[in-house]
Write an enzyme that holds these catalytic residues in place. Structure first.
Site, PDB file in Angstrom:
ATOM      1  N   GLU A 185     -15.552  16.673  40.205  1.00 17.69           N
ATOM      2  CA  GLU A 185     -15.716  15.471  41.024  1.00 17.69           C
ATOM      3  C   GLU A 185     -14.781  14.387  40.471  1.00 17.69           C
ATOM      4  OE1 GLU A 185     -17.885  15.613  43.532  1.00 17.69           O
ATOM      5  OE2 GLU A 185     -18.498  17.611  42.920  1.00 17.69           O
ATOM      6  N   LYS A 200     -29.729  23.132  36.254  1.00 13.41           N
ATOM      7  CA  LYS A 200     -29.815  24.555  36.599  1.00 13.41           C
ATOM      8  C   LYS A 200     -30.673  25.329  35.590  1.00 13.41           C
ATOM      9  CE  LYS A 200     -25.397  24.330  39.022  1.00 13.41           C
ATOM     10  NZ  LYS A 200     -23.938  24.399  38.833  1.00 13.41           N
TER      11      LYS A 200
HETATM   12  N1  HSE Z   1     -19.892  20.932  40.018  1.00 11.19           N
HETATM   13  C1  HSE Z   1     -20.588  22.190  40.014  1.00 11.19           C
HETATM   14  C2  HSE Z   1     -19.783  23.200  39.179  1.00 11.19           C
HETATM   15  C3  HSE Z   1     -20.781  22.661  41.428  1.00 11.19           C
HETATM   16  O1  HSE Z   1     -18.647  22.907  38.801  1.00 11.19           O
HETATM   17  O2  HSE Z   1     -20.308  24.263  38.871  1.00 11.19           O
HETATM   18  C4  HSE Z   1     -21.857  23.673  41.618  1.00 11.19           C
HETATM   19  O3  HSE Z   1     -23.115  23.240  41.219  1.00 11.19           O
END
Ligand code: HSE
Length: 412
Positions: A185, A200
């Site tokens: 991002e 996660k």
């Molecule tokens: N920004 C996260 C990654 C996206 O790079 O894994 C998926 O959750």
């Protein structure tokens, strides 16, 4: 039966694309006479989009339409996603989400609401993107007591570390490349500081061990402090640095859970996971180790998991799938400093030989590491195993040694 999608960003538009592209087989597999997309909720305009007639800006249209039985939430963030999803579940609609922030913070509450209203709340895409992991844990591995779950859960950081390891690129340059490639991002904090991986591992630990694990209870470190010197030293010791989320069942009903850079053994399954790929290792008492590998992010891989959940909801309409976990508990996650671990240490030293003697006197035998071009005042080694607190206390007492980097060593 009708479906609505809330949020037409990367994942939401991927969901609509997959849904339209494979519509015939999706309907067949849903076991419903029909399964059609009725609304797409987004505040933005999408002129010329092939789904133009379906866009709405008012969420209440979905909430009050009794024909919509399944809603996909791909807006992301905690608010208003939580309020919307709660109301939809209470209105008797099943909800599918890819939103790990929502599931990690509110999973227990939302699963309970779904149960009370005899609908489903499914989130296969929230961990590992397109990798099947939630359903395998709850269904295919249901015969096991799962003792441990560990994974490379963030594609962006795995890409950055891969560039550092294989191309000798600095963290800053590798991050810039990840951003240029569209992986990270603009504000990459959630990725590089481990918050995304933390959400996660919370979902996986809740699922594997049966009680809600909140992100606040999981010690989380990112990769922004990793230097090329660490990569080289660890390589000389037969290891590779990965950002891991790990959770283990402990004797007495508690668990450990942590997100941090970790040394994994060269040649292990996790060590060979490169680029933006994710992998999740599940250790069960009957199966042993099983590793799930694939694309952990991206438009169509994530949409693949979301649409599969939509099909599952359609198959189980007006019937809650037996799936979920119980409430969280204070002190359920044990303080990581009290647990046994071995450490990789890179330190600045006043006098190499004298300090090394001090290290050995304090910590017993350590395994020295080397790298090309190391300055005279640098020392790097793997410690033996002790509690992290004890190792840190002992290191702090060694005269002439200032720790510059410290990474946990795993047996993966
Ligand atoms: N920004 C996260 C990654 C996206 O790079 O894994 C998926 O959750």
């Amino acid at each position: 039966m009708y479906v609505a999608v809330m949020g037409y960003g990367t994942v939401g538009s991927g969901v609509v694309e997959v849904f339209n592209k494979n519509h015939e087989s999706i309907v067949k597999r849903s076991t419903q006479p029909s399964l059609d997309l009725k609304y797409i909720l987004d505040l933005r305009d999408f002129p010329g989009d092939p789904n133009e007639g379906k866009f709405i800006k008012d969420y209440n249209i979905i909430l009050h339409d009794d024909d919509v039985k399944i809603v996909v939430e791909t807006m992301g963030g905690l608010h208003p996603a939580f309020e919307f999803v709660s109301q939809l579940l209470c209105a008797g609609k099943s909800v599918v989400t890819s939103n790990k922030e929502l599931v990690a913070a509110k999973g227990y509450e939302l699963l309970k609401m779904a149960e009370e209203h005899n609908v489903n709340f499914l989130f296969e895409a929230s961990v590992g993107g397109g990798i099947p992991i939630i359903r395998p844990i709850t269904q295919c591995l249901a015969a096991n007591e799962i003792d441990e779950v560990a994974g490379i859960l963030n594609g962006t950081t795995n890409f950055i570390l891969t560039m550092m390891i294989e191309k000798n690129m600095s963290f800053a340059d590798a991050l810039k490349l990840a951003q240029d490639n569209g992986y990270a991002e603009k504000d990459p904090t959630a990725d590089v500081e481990g918050h995304d991986a933390c959400r996660k591992i919370c979902i996986l630990a809740s699922l594997c061990f049966g009680k809600h694990v909140y992100p606040e209870s999981v010690h989380t470190e990112g990769i922004s402090g990793i230097a090329l010197a660490d990569v080289a030293y660890v390589q000389s010791g037969g290891g590779v640095i990965k950002l891991l989320g790990c959770a283990k069942r402990l004797p007495g009903g508690k668990i450990s859970a942590i997100v941090s850079p970790a040394v994994v053994q060269e040649g292990s399954q996790l060590a060979s996971v490169r680029d933006v790929f994710n992998a999740i290792l599940v250790r069960g008492d009957a199966i042993g180790d099983v590793v799930f590998y694939g694309r952990g992010a991206g438009k169509l891989p994530t949409a693949s998991a979301v649409v599969a959940d939509v099909i599952d909801c359609a198959k189980h309409v007006a019937r809650k799938k037996a799936f979920g976990w119980g409430p969280g508990e204070a002190d359920y996650v044990v303080d990581y400093r009290t647990l046994p671990v071995a450490l990789y240490v890179r330190a600045e030293v006043t006098n190499r030989e004298k300090v090394l003697a001090g290290v050995r006197a304090a910590l017993g035998d350590v395994r020295l590491l080397s790298r090309e071009g190391a300055p005279e005042n640098e020392l790097a080694f793997f410690t033996g195993t002790d509690t992290e607190q004890t190792l840190c206390d002992k290191l702090a007492r060694v005269e002439g040694l200032t720790v510059r980097s410290q990474i946990r060593v795993t047996d993966y």
